[in-house]
Write an enzyme that holds these catalytic residues in place. Structure first.
Site, PDB file in Angstrom:
ATOM      1  N   ASP A  61       0.775  -1.259   0.000  1.00  0.00           N
ATOM      2  CA  ASP A  61       0.000   0.000   0.000  1.00  0.00           C
ATOM      3  C   ASP A  61       0.802   1.302   0.000  1.00  0.00           C
ATOM      4  O   ASP A  61       1.787   1.430   0.730  1.00  0.00           O
ATOM      5  CB  ASP A  61      -0.847   0.083   1.283  1.00  0.00           C
ATOM      6  CG  ASP A  61      -1.532  -1.198   1.635  1.00  0.00           C
ATOM      7  OD1 ASP A  61      -1.476  -2.158   0.875  1.00  0.00           O
ATOM      8  OD2 ASP A  61      -2.147  -1.235   2.722  1.00  0.00           O
ATOM      9  N   GLU A 243     -10.354  -2.419   4.550  1.00  0.00           N
ATOM     10  CA  GLU A 243      -9.004  -1.922   4.822  1.00  0.00           C
ATOM     11  C   GLU A 243      -8.842  -0.537   4.190  1.00  0.00           C
ATOM     12  O   GLU A 243      -9.569  -0.180   3.252  1.00  0.00           O
ATOM     13  CB  GLU A 243      -7.950  -2.857   4.210  1.00  0.00           C
ATOM     14  CG  GLU A 243      -8.015  -4.277   4.743  1.00  0.00           C
ATOM     15  CD  GLU A 243      -6.915  -5.191   4.192  1.00  0.00           C
ATOM     16  OE1 GLU A 243      -6.293  -5.895   4.992  1.00  0.00           O
ATOM     17  OE2 GLU A 243      -6.690  -5.198   2.973  1.00  0.00           O
TER      18      GLU A 243
HETATM   19  C1  FRU Z   1      -3.814  -3.657   2.766  1.00  0.00           C
HETATM   20  C2  FRU Z   1      -3.165  -4.082   4.076  1.00  0.00           C
HETATM   21  C3  FRU Z   1      -3.522  -3.109   5.182  1.00  0.00           C
HETATM   22  C4  FRU Z   1      -2.380  -3.261   6.136  1.00  0.00           C
HETATM   23  C5  FRU Z   1      -1.218  -3.522   5.207  1.00  0.00           C
HETATM   24  C6  FRU Z   1      -0.192  -4.465   5.745  1.00  0.00           C
HETATM   25  O1  FRU Z   1      -3.174  -4.128   1.653  1.00  0.00           O
HETATM   26  O2  FRU Z   1      -3.562  -5.391   4.405  1.00  0.00           O
HETATM   27  O3  FRU Z   1      -4.770  -3.324   5.768  1.00  0.00           O
HETATM   28  O4  FRU Z   1      -2.178  -2.144   6.935  1.00  0.00           O
HETATM   29  O5  FRU Z   1      -1.756  -4.035   4.016  1.00  0.00           O
HETATM   30  O6  FRU Z   1       0.928  -4.498   4.929  1.00  0.00           O
END
Ligand code: FRU
Length: 542
Positions: A61, A243
């Site tokens: 992300d 998320e």
């Molecule tokens: C989304 C996610 C988020 C988390 C991160 C962990 O892709 O699962 O919810 O903070 O990636 O790398």
């Protein structure tokens, strides 16, 4: 003029065009080779030219994006020791124009409280946090601590929210001594805080994902956060975890009306499989978000409304502190999908970001819709027009471009009025038999992108299929698409960004041919343009 004298003239003219077209081909060829010269296969064929990738190892992300002193900052979920997901850090990159990026030092490292999961950052101009001064405002970041020890024993309180600040414009960070600032209330998935200054209600606001819904908090000093309300358990898609939310006001395009937008990533549960991002339109009174009645109605028919129908745009959020001269709202997504992200065939690095996009909110026939379009900054990298023409697809198939280009910007436009119900398809192909298809199916009324025959796709049985499809909005009279190809990705923006597809693929060699096809209906493309992008776009590592 006598016929005899016209002939040699025609021959010379034809010769001239032949030379010009050969020259173009030669130049294009050179352009492709220039990027491949002496580079290992995956650097040459797979490393994007105008998308951000880390120099090496795993990225997911986008995080903490803010703008200060003419620099766009981008942080990202990063594992510096391997090319699959691992203990998360925040990597960092900067850009002056959102296209050429410089990778900086890692910004945040995991510690005894846990891994550093996704989050956001703001410029604290009024120094409400007290971490800097008004003359030298601090940057404050909020992120999720994910505790692997509690996770191991199946505990609930795995995730909490913490802050860090920077006094040098985002290059070095200090974690706050009294972390966490939002403790876990007993919810296993409790993460990805997005904070911003709510200039309407004069307060800091923060939204985070909590199980199958979002929670809203407000603060005066970025250190103490008060819970206000929840949204979402009864709306939208829910077949996966929520998320990376984002929440911001937007002026309805061409009016003085303001609505609030909530972007919500979900995994799995995207319209075409795996990870995707839906959005909601409504009103916010400073404490609670309520859906606009028209949008609520739309959700009765459609369940969820999506920002992108491709397979590869996830966890996208917007930049904070962009000068709001034109109400610019800039968005960036992670160009992958948890269905197969850790298996895609690059080794040195894994994943890239989408091209940055500008979001707009439109009201059409009583419905609110977001549009996403590539940022204008990309325009300055268009080096030359390789092909621009009107094409008649008389014999149901027509090669519309015949040059090898591994990255370009292109447009196709044709009138849909009076066209028979047929399948109008565009194919990108190479000599190794790889084919990427996209187009419009007027029989069953959908746009589509088909990557089932794009070469290497056996690394995951979730990659090739399903074909990405999106409903065609009502009242469409024109097929109009703008697209960006960058070696292993194609981003399609239909009808000025009303319907978007972002898709990866891994072809064996660059595409050489662009073909238009239908099953039984001749048609005429009023505008086909293909623009080469300059090859000196670089993502440099410091
Ligand atoms: C989304 C996610 C988020 C988390 C991160 C962990 O892709 O699962 O919810 O903070 O990636 O790398």
């Amino acid at each position: 003029m006598r016929i005899a004298s016209v002939k040699p003239f025609l021959v010379i003219l034809m010769g001239f065009f032949l030379v010009v077209s050969c020259q173009n081909k030669a130049q294009v060829k050179k352009q492709s080779l220039a990027t491949q010269e002496k580079l290992p296969f995956e650097e040459a064929q797979y490393r994007p030219s105008f998308h951000f990738t880390p120099n090496e190892n795993w990225m997911n992300d986008p995080n903490g994006m803010f703008y200060l002193n003419n620099i766009y900052h981008l942080y990202f979920q990063y594992y510096p020791k391997g090319n699959t997901w691992g203990p998360m850090h925040w990597g960092h990159a900067t850009s002056k124009d959102l296209v050429s990026w410089k990778e900086e030092q890692i910004a945040l490292y995991p510690d005894d409280k846990g891994y550093i999961f996704s989050g956001s950052a703001v410029v604290d101009y009024l120094n409400s946090s007290g971490f800097g001064t008004k003359n030298k405002p601090p940057i404050v970041a909020v992120f999720t601590y994910h505790d692997p020890e509690i996770e191991k024993i199946n505990g609930m309180m795995v995730e909490s929210q913490a802050i860090a600040y920077s006094n040098d414009g985002g290059y070095h960070w200090t974690k706050y001594k009294d972390n966490p600032v939002i403790k876990n209330p007993g919810i296993r998935d409790f993460r990805d805080p997005k904070m911003s200054w709510d200039s309407i209600h004069k307060q800091w606001i923060l939204i985070l994902a909590a199980g199958n819904r979002d929670r809203f908090y407000v603060s005066k000093d970025l250190k103490h956060w008060n819970f206000q309300s929840e949204f979402g358990a009864e709306f939208g898609a829910h077949s996966g975890v929520w998320e990376c939310p984002d929440f911001f006001p937007m002026q309805v395009y061409g009016t003085s009306q303001t609505k609030w937008i909530l972007l919500q990533s979900i995994n799995p549960g995207a319209p075409n499989g795996g990870s995707g991002t839906q959005y909601f339109v409504g009103d916010f009174d400073g404490k609670t978000f309520r859906l606009d009645p028209t949008f609520k109605n739309d959700l009765l028919k459609q369940k969820a409304i999506w920002l992108d129908y491709g397979r590869d745009n996830y966890a996208g959020v917007t930049w904070s502190d962009i000068p709001q001269i034109d109400g610019r709202r800039l968005f960036l997504g992670w160009m992958s999908n948890w269905d197969y992200a850790q298996k895609v065939p690059t080794k040195k690095w894994r994943s890239s970001m989408t091209i940055p996009r500008e979001l707009k909110l439109l009201k059409q026939n009583g419905h609110y819709r977001m549009t996403s379009n590539p940022v204008n900054e990309l325009q300055k990298y268009v080096s030359k027009t390789v092909n621009k023409k009107i094409v008649s697809v008389k014999n149901l198939t027509e090669i519309i471009n015949h040059t090898q280009i591994d990255f370009f910007e292109s447009q196709i436009e044709f009138d849909l009025n009076n066209l028979k119900k047929d399948n109008y398809v565009f194919l990108l192909q190479n000599s190794k038999g790889d084919t990427l298809e996209f187009g419009i199916n007027l029989i069953d009324s959908f746009y589509f992108v088909d990557r089932t025959k794009t070469g290497i796709n056996n690394f995951s049985d979730k990659f090739a299929k399903p074909i990405s499809k999106a409903p065609i909005p009502q009242n469409i009279n024109t097929f109009k698409v703008r697209m960006f190809l960058d070696k292993t990705s194609l981003e399609l923006f239909f009808n000025d960004g009303e319907t978007v597809f972002t898709n990866l693929f891994f072809i064996k060699t660059p595409f050489e041919e662009f073909t238009a096809r239908s099953v039984k209906t001749p048609f005429k493309i009023e505008n086909f343009t293909i623009n080469q992008l300059s090859s000196n776009i670089k993502n440099v590592k410091k």
